[in-house]
Design a protein around this motif. Structure first.
Motif, PDB file in Angstrom:
ATOM      1  N   CYS A  30       0.932  -1.151   0.189  1.00 36.48           N
ATOM      2  CA  CYS A  30      -0.054  -0.122   0.067  1.00 36.48           C
ATOM      3  C   CYS A  30       0.871   1.317   0.010  1.00 36.48           C
ATOM      4  N   ILE A  31       0.617   2.202  -1.024  1.00 34.24           N
ATOM      5  CA  ILE A  31       1.397   3.603  -0.932  1.00 34.24           C
ATOM      6  C   ILE A  31       0.493   4.562  -0.694  1.00 34.24           C
ATOM      7  N   LEU A  32       1.182   5.278   0.394  1.00 27.86           N
ATOM      8  CA  LEU A  32      -0.123   6.298   0.674  1.00 27.86           C
ATOM      9  C   LEU A  32       0.762   7.544   1.287  1.00 27.86           C
ATOM     10  N   GLY A  85       5.173  11.515  -4.891  1.00 34.85           N
ATOM     11  CA  GLY A  85       5.544  10.642  -5.737  1.00 34.85           C
ATOM     12  C   GLY A  85       4.829   9.202  -5.564  1.00 34.85           C
ATOM     13  N   LYS A  86       3.454   9.320  -5.069  1.00 36.37           N
ATOM     14  CA  LYS A  86       2.924   8.169  -4.768  1.00 36.37           C
ATOM     15  C   LYS A  86       2.585   7.122  -6.303  1.00 36.37           C
ATOM     16  N   THR A  87       2.030   7.936  -7.181  1.00 31.22           N
ATOM     17  CA  THR A  87       1.482   7.194  -8.334  1.00 31.22           C
ATOM     18  C   THR A  87       2.751   6.734  -9.056  1.00 31.22           C
ATOM     19  N   THR A  88       3.959   7.759  -9.098  1.00 28.26           N
ATOM     20  CA  THR A  88       5.288   7.360  -9.454  1.00 28.26           C
ATOM     21  C   THR A  88       5.682   6.018  -8.942  1.00 28.26           C
ATOM     22  N   LEU A  89       5.677   5.782  -7.819  1.00 23.65           N
ATOM     23  CA  LEU A  89       6.055   4.589  -7.067  1.00 23.65           C
ATOM     24  C   LEU A  89       5.201   3.563  -7.678  1.00 23.65           C
ATOM     25  N   ALA A  90       3.847   3.376  -7.645  1.00 26.27           N
ATOM     26  CA  ALA A  90       2.893   2.585  -8.072  1.00 26.27           C
ATOM     27  C   ALA A  90       3.047   2.003  -9.604  1.00 26.27           C
ATOM     28  N   VAL A  91       3.119   2.895 -10.542  1.00 26.75           N
ATOM     29  CA  VAL A  91       3.159   2.494 -11.652  1.00 26.75           C
ATOM     30  C   VAL A  91       4.616   2.353 -12.437  1.00 26.75           C
ATOM     31  N   ALA A 149      12.037  10.315  -1.731  1.00 25.54           N
ATOM     32  CA  ALA A 149      11.710  10.303  -3.079  1.00 25.54           C
ATOM     33  C   ALA A 149      11.700  11.657  -3.621  1.00 25.54           C
ATOM     34  N   ARG A 150      11.906  11.871  -5.007  1.00 27.24           N
ATOM     35  CA  ARG A 150      12.007  13.281  -5.687  1.00 27.24           C
ATOM     36  C   ARG A 150      13.328  13.764  -5.300  1.00 27.24           C
ATOM     37  N   VAL A 151      14.441  12.827  -5.258  1.00 27.14           N
ATOM     38  CA  VAL A 151      15.662  13.264  -4.837  1.00 27.14           C
ATOM     39  C   VAL A 151      16.582  13.586  -5.683  1.00 27.14           C
ATOM     40  N   LYS A 152      17.051  14.989  -5.842  1.00 28.45           N
ATOM     41  CA  LYS A 152      17.824  15.278  -6.850  1.00 28.45           C
ATOM     42  C   LYS A 152      19.271  14.620  -6.880  1.00 28.45           C
ATOM     43  N   GLU A 153      19.595  14.026  -7.962  1.00 28.04           N
ATOM     44  CA  GLU A 153      20.875  13.438  -8.017  1.00 28.04           C
ATOM     45  C   GLU A 153      22.036  13.962  -7.530  1.00 28.04           C
ATOM     46  N   MET A 163      15.515   1.966 -11.359  1.00 33.04           N
ATOM     47  CA  MET A 163      14.310   1.784 -10.729  1.00 33.04           C
ATOM     48  C   MET A 163      14.209   0.223 -10.194  1.00 33.04           C
ATOM     49  N   GLU A 164      14.704  -0.589 -11.057  1.00 29.02           N
ATOM     50  CA  GLU A 164      14.884  -2.091 -10.612  1.00 29.02           C
ATOM     51  C   GLU A 164      15.794  -2.115  -9.336  1.00 29.02           C
ATOM     52  N   HIS A 165      16.816  -1.497  -9.235  1.00 25.18           N
ATOM     53  CA  HIS A 165      17.775  -1.094  -7.893  1.00 25.18           C
ATOM     54  C   HIS A 165      16.902  -0.770  -6.728  1.00 25.18           C
ATOM     55  N   VAL A 166      15.985   0.363  -6.908  1.00 28.60           N
ATOM     56  CA  VAL A 166      15.349   0.634  -5.802  1.00 28.60           C
ATOM     57  C   VAL A 166      14.250  -0.610  -5.333  1.00 28.60           C
ATOM     58  N   PHE A 167      13.468  -1.194  -6.320  1.00 32.59           N
ATOM     59  CA  PHE A 167      12.698  -2.184  -6.167  1.00 32.59           C
ATOM     60  C   PHE A 167      13.136  -3.262  -5.232  1.00 32.59           C
ATOM     61  N   ASN A 168      14.294  -3.723  -5.778  1.00 34.03           N
ATOM     62  CA  ASN A 168      14.894  -4.819  -4.907  1.00 34.03           C
ATOM     63  C   ASN A 168      15.389  -4.521  -3.665  1.00 34.03           C
TER      64      ASN A 168
END
Length: 260
Positions: free
Chosen positions: A13-15, A22-28, A147-151, A243-248
């Motif tokens: 659950c993202i909330l 960045g909730k929807t960015t994370l979801a999709v 989230a929304r962190v500048k590089e 994104m895959e790195h963060v997912f893992n």
């Protein structure tokens, strides 16, 4: 991806009571591309044409129908479930889950609260975490994701989040903080929303054919795809592995029971 997708069906659950975190960015763009056939649950006034989600892939709830969400989770127990709770229904959702969640069963394996380093986002994120905990969600199931962190600003962002959490909570209490992965501030995501596609639409997912949206299919087979689509496809080589790195990293915070 390296993760054994078929070994578990996480319910995430993202909330947050903060908007624009960045909730929807994370979801999709974080969970949908890297999970096997997830059911996307959108609670709030989302447009049903969003990202060409359709059929059995997504279920939209206009208000805060917690009973409807519970029914969907139970019905699709054999699939990953990703719930995206819109800011303007978070409070009603949290009120509703008080009667659904018990210390032994909170339905979701993990609650992800995206936070930015600004005081508003952190304050509203901690408010959300406190309300979840009041609804019988244990702290170990609540995760702050910067989230929304500048590089290049990852260290400062993490220190800010850590300090705010230390100041707000007693020792050994409060939500956990993802410390290795960050969702960066990337204008590509805004471009994706403008053309109605997301990260999952820009690449085939191994072992899951047919995941291209109608929009992406038509663009992909067109004799001359739009320049916007060509540019986004080029960005994939940069975005997808990050994104895959963060997912893992997020998956390591799931309880062992989520893998059964």
């Amino acid at each position: 991806m390296e993760h054994a997708q078929n070994a578990f069906h996480p319910k995430i659950c993202i909330l947050s009571a903060a908007g624009g975190c960045g909730k929807t960015t994370l979801a999709v763009n974080l969970f949908r591309p890297f999970l096997e056939n997830p059911l996307m649950l959108f609670m709030g006034p989302f447009p049903e044409t969003m990202f060409s989600l359709r059929g059995m892939e997504a279920h939209f709830m206009r208000g805060s129908e917690v009973d409807d969400m519970v029914a969907q989770i139970v019905m699709y127990a054999d699939r990953p479930v990703i719930a995206d709770i819109r800011m303007n229904v978070v409070e009603a959702f949290l009120d509703g889950v008080k009667t659904c969640f018990t210390p032994k069963d909170v339905l979701f394996d993990l609650f992800v609260i995206p936070v930015t380093a600004d005081p508003y986002s952190l304050h509203r994120g901690m408010w959300t975490a406190d309300r979840l905990h009041e609804a019988n969600v244990p702290w170990e199931k609540i995760l702050f994701l910067p989230a929304r962190v500048k590089e290049g600003a990852e260290k400062d962002a993490l220190n800010t989040v850590r300090q705010e959490v230390r100041d707000h909570y007693a020792e050994n209490t409060g939500p956990r903080i993802l410390e290795k992965g960050f969702i960066e501030e990337n204008p590509t995501f805004d471009s994706m929303y403008d053309v109605g596609i997301c990260l999952a639409d820009l690449s085939e997912v191994p072992g899951a054919p047919g995941r291209w949206s109608l929009c992406s299919q038509s663009e992909h087979v067109a004799e001359k795809p739009s320049r916007t689509f060509v540019r986004l496809a080029g960005e994939m080589a940069y975005l997808r592995p990050r994104m895959e790195h963060v997912f893992n990293e997020v998956m390591t915070y799931l309880p062992d029971s989520a893998r059964v």
